[in-house]
Design a protein around this motif. Structure first.
Motif, short mmCIF file in Angstrom:
data_model
loop_
_atom_site.label_atom_id
_atom_site.label_comp_id
_atom_site.label_asym_id
_atom_site.label_seq_id
_atom_site.Cartn_x
_atom_site.Cartn_y
_atom_site.Cartn_z
N ILE A 207 4.40 21.70 1.89
CA ILE A 207 3.13 21.12 2.33
C ILE A 207 2.12 22.26 2.46
N CYS A 208 1.12 22.28 1.59
CA CYS A 208 0.15 23.38 1.56
C CYS A 208 -0.75 23.35 2.79
N GLU A 209 -1.25 24.52 3.17
CA GLU A 209 -2.12 24.65 4.34
C GLU A 209 -3.31 23.70 4.25
N GLY A 210 -3.57 23.02 5.35
CA GLY A 210 -4.67 22.07 5.40
C GLY A 210 -4.29 20.66 4.98
N SER A 211 -3.03 20.47 4.55
CA SER A 211 -2.57 19.16 4.11
C SER A 211 -1.49 18.63 5.06
N SER A 212 -1.12 17.36 4.85
CA SER A 212 -0.08 16.72 5.64
C SER A 212 0.96 16.12 4.72
N GLY A 213 2.15 15.84 5.24
CA GLY A 213 3.18 15.25 4.41
C GLY A 213 4.30 14.62 5.21
N TYR A 214 4.97 13.67 4.58
CA TYR A 214 6.15 13.04 5.15
C TYR A 214 7.39 13.64 4.49
N ILE A 215 8.47 13.73 5.23
CA ILE A 215 9.78 13.85 4.61
C ILE A 215 10.61 12.70 5.14
N GLN A 216 11.46 12.16 4.29
CA GLN A 216 12.15 10.93 4.66
C GLN A 216 13.50 10.85 4.00
N CYS A 217 14.41 10.21 4.68
CA CYS A 217 15.74 9.90 4.14
C CYS A 217 15.86 8.39 3.95
N PRO A 218 16.74 7.97 3.04
CA PRO A 218 16.95 6.53 2.83
C PRO A 218 17.48 5.87 4.10
N PRO A 219 17.38 4.55 4.21
CA PRO A 219 17.91 3.84 5.37
C PRO A 219 19.39 4.16 5.57
N GLY A 220 19.77 4.36 6.82
CA GLY A 220 21.15 4.69 7.15
C GLY A 220 21.46 6.16 7.16
N LYS A 221 20.48 7.00 6.79
CA LYS A 221 20.67 8.45 6.81
C LYS A 221 19.57 9.11 7.64
N LYS A 222 19.87 10.33 8.11
CA LYS A 222 18.91 11.07 8.92
C LYS A 222 18.70 12.48 8.35
N ILE A 223 17.61 13.08 8.73
CA ILE A 223 17.23 14.40 8.23
C ILE A 223 18.04 15.48 8.94
N ALA A 224 18.58 16.41 8.15
CA ALA A 224 19.25 17.59 8.69
C ALA A 224 18.55 18.81 8.11
N VAL A 225 17.82 19.55 8.95
CA VAL A 225 17.03 20.69 8.50
C VAL A 225 17.91 21.93 8.47
N SER A 226 17.96 22.59 7.30
CA SER A 226 18.73 23.84 7.19
C SER A 226 17.84 25.07 7.32
#
Length: 298
Positions: A207-226
């Motif tokens: 996500i470039c500076e000055g912008s916004s963004g979503y990150i998403q997983c399919p239904p039934g899964k959750k985000i794991a940040v490495s």
């Protein structure tokens, strides 16, 4: 108002446009309708244009025409030209041409006039309107499609209760309002500029500076940040910009903030700004990078 006085009013308006950039008006935009109430299309005028209404006598009957017209053309030839069979008038103000040429009920006062385009890929490109009921508000609602996982925006009239409850539901995914979430009760208020918003479903989100963004997983899964940071560790191939001086730049605590926002959630929303994470390398154009996987909810 006499013709000379009208010309003086429009001359003053034209002079203002020369000195200051005129606001872009939103006007009814129909080529042939029976009345302004039948016109459900709008257009955004150029900075030197105003709204107009023409009522013409044709072989098929009376024809109403609405749209944008040069303010100079209005000042010279259009304002005040009326007869029993036709009329050409101009005005300055959003949707003001609904009330030209003697129309007294061009738009009812029961509820707000709202943008109404259903699901669209952007938040501010709608050109359809609808007159809402008295107990309704205008809504702009962002959502993720279930099949393609794309971000879309819905605009329409909505009950205030449903509108406000849907905003609360989207807010449960992340802190703050989703870009574009709106419940409002004035004409044409359900519009927002979310052009810099992106969405990433899995892998490596940038996500470039000055912008916004979503990150998403399919239904039934959750985000794991490495790994995640706000700063810059790559050359100009990532978020290219003329001002890149530091390639070893990570904002302190940016991993913690991003991880807290996104981990163990199906969806999260991030904005890449110095105000959010601090400025770890002044003068260098930065970005958010999030490396993540989608894990099964246990």
């Amino acid at each position: 108002m006499t013709t000379s006085m009208r010309h003086l009013v429009w001359s003053s308006f034209l002079m203002s446009c020369l000195v200051n950039e005129c606001l872009s008006l939103v006007c009814l935009n129909c080529s042939s309708t029976l009345s302004p109430r039948d016109c459900t299309d709008v257009t955004t005028c150029a900075s030197n244009e105003v709204c107009f209404a023409d009522i013409l006598s044709t072989a098929d009957g009376i024809k109403h025409v609405y749209g944008c017209r040069s303010a100079m053309q209005c000042g010279v030839a259009i304002v005040g030209k009326r007869s029993n069979s036709n009329c050409s008038q101009c005005c300055q103000g959003d949707l003001c041409n609904a009330f030209l040429c003697g129309e007294t009920d061009g738009l009812t006062t029961s509820g707000p006039v709202c943008y109404s385009c259903g699901e669209r890929p952007n938040s501010d490109g709608c050109s359809k309107i609808r007159q809402c009921d008295r107990d309704q508000v205008c809504e702009l609602y962002p959502s993720i499609t279930s099949i393609s996982h794309r971000l879309v925006y819905s605009t329409d009239c909505q009950s205030r209760t449903i509108c406000e409850s849907r905003i609360k539901a989207t807010n449960s995914f992340h802190p703050g309002n989703v870009c574009g979430s709106i419940c409002c009760d004035t004409n044409l208020c359900n519009k927002a500029n979310c052009a810099n918003t992106t969405i990433t479903v899995s892998g490596d989100a940038i996500i470039c500076e000055g912008s916004s963004g979503y990150i998403q997983c399919p239904p039934g899964k959750k985000i794991a940040v490495s790994d995640a940071y706000y700063g810059r560790t790559n050359d100009g191939s990532v978020c290219p910009f003329s001002s890149i001086f530091d390639l070893n730049c990570r904002a302190a605590d940016s991993f913690t903030k991003i991880n807290n926002t996104c981990s163990n959630k199906q969806q999260c929303f991030l904005t890449a700004t110095n105000a959010m994470y601090g400025d770890p390398c002044s003068g260098t154009y930065k970005y958010i990078e999030v490396k993540f996987t989608c894990v099964v909810v246990v």
